[in-house]
Design a protein around this motif. Sequence first.
Motif, PDB file in Angstrom:
ATOM      1  N   VAL A 184      17.461 -14.355  30.520  1.00  0.00           N
ATOM      2  CA  VAL A 184      17.647 -13.439  31.645  1.00  0.00           C
ATOM      3  C   VAL A 184      16.535 -13.724  32.663  1.00  0.00           C
ATOM      4  O   VAL A 184      15.359 -13.731  32.305  1.00  0.00           O
ATOM      5  N   GLU A 225      15.643 -10.442  37.463  1.00  0.00           N
ATOM      6  CA  GLU A 225      16.556  -9.394  37.012  1.00  0.00           C
ATOM      7  C   GLU A 225      15.881  -8.419  36.046  1.00  0.00           C
ATOM      8  O   GLU A 225      16.183  -7.228  36.045  1.00  0.00           O
ATOM      9  N   CYS A 267      19.244  -6.393  35.590  1.00  0.00           N
ATOM     10  CA  CYS A 267      20.249  -6.909  34.660  1.00  0.00           C
ATOM     11  C   CYS A 267      21.174  -5.812  34.140  1.00  0.00           C
ATOM     12  O   CYS A 267      22.290  -6.090  33.687  1.00  0.00           O
ATOM     13  N   SER A 268      20.730  -4.543  34.188  1.00  0.00           N
ATOM     14  CA  SER A 268      21.587  -3.418  33.808  1.00  0.00           C
ATOM     15  C   SER A 268      21.900  -2.556  35.032  1.00  0.00           C
ATOM     16  O   SER A 268      22.180  -1.355  34.904  1.00  0.00           O
ATOM     17  N   SER A 286      22.507  -7.905  29.056  1.00  0.00           N
ATOM     18  CA  SER A 286      23.082  -8.969  29.874  1.00  0.00           C
ATOM     19  C   SER A 286      24.147  -9.695  29.068  1.00  0.00           C
ATOM     20  O   SER A 286      23.833 -10.481  28.176  1.00  0.00           O
ATOM     21  N   GLU A 304      26.078 -11.963  30.132  1.00  0.00           N
ATOM     22  CA  GLU A 304      26.013 -13.378  30.496  1.00  0.00           C
ATOM     23  C   GLU A 304      25.058 -14.156  29.604  1.00  0.00           C
ATOM     24  O   GLU A 304      25.287 -15.338  29.299  1.00  0.00           O
TER      25      GLU A 304
END
Length: 344
Positions: free
Chosen positions: A91, A95, A107-108, A119, A121
């Motif tokens: 991450v 982020e 990221c959240s 995350s 991703e």
Amino acid sequence: MVQERTIPKFNTANAKITKEEGLLLYEDMTLGRFFEDKCAEMYYRGKMFGFVHLYNGQEAVSTGVIQAMRPGEDFVSSTYRDHVHALSAGVPAREVMAELFGKATGCSKGRGGSMHMFSAEHGLLGGYAFVAEGIPVAAGAAFQSKYRREVLKDPNADQVTACFFGDGAANNGQFFETLNMAALWKLPIIFVVENNKWAIGMSHERATSDPEIYKKASVFNMVGVEVDGMDVLAVRAVAQEAVARARAGEGPTLIEALTYRFRGHSLADPDEMRSKAEKEFWFSRDPIKKLGAYLIEQNLADEAELKAIERKITDVIEDAVKFAESSPEPDPSELYRFVFAEDE
């Protein structure tokens, strides 16, 4: 007595590490340390709010385990001490920092803050504030990998899940229940106990009938391993073996990493419970300094290369702070968004 338990020795001659690998490990650990130091600065300057639990001192565990996996493909389940796990999983620092600032670019999406990094991703299943809460979640991720591979015949479903938690969680019922299920179903999961000796202000030795957590794996007919959590090469070696077992369908592993947090439980903790002698003992075993000395000793790097990495990471952290400060706040109109899954 400063150290009641013998720290397992690791023969660094068996490390078999290349220069590229060594520098990658050093960079990842340095990123974690510098990031957390900056978090402390931002918290005390009033840029972050709520509880912030830092990872300083434990970097060898996150780096050693996650870099032995396939970051971005495998899964990672964390705790409320999750910033560095997120960074090791790939991450971006931007982020993670933006999430700590509560910004929409986090990221959240600014909903999670320090304790609830997530995350999809990057395969980060989340940071969980309740002790042991992430253990069954991680088992679920490992179960779906096994199900997709064996039942749905998906040849690409060979992901391994790493589940991080502290020594305090090993006294929780979810720990025992989930280890039992993981062993029965031979799930591709690695349970990583980051034993830093203290569950907030409770000494580990006073809280459990058997302080050697890794031995509890034997009850479930599971591989249990004790490792020096201040030695990234040792952690990486046992993690590589555990990952290989999991990917081969041989089931879970319980790794107990003996480590230490260099700061209090959280940034609101005055850290008065731990003795000066104990802290000095562990400070002398700093995992980043240890790896740096090893790389130089083995002619895998020189002082200038390590300093260059530190300068690079400093720039990354400063950029992350600027990004977070300039990012927008979450839109109040989206207060209830992300409560439920959305159609893509």
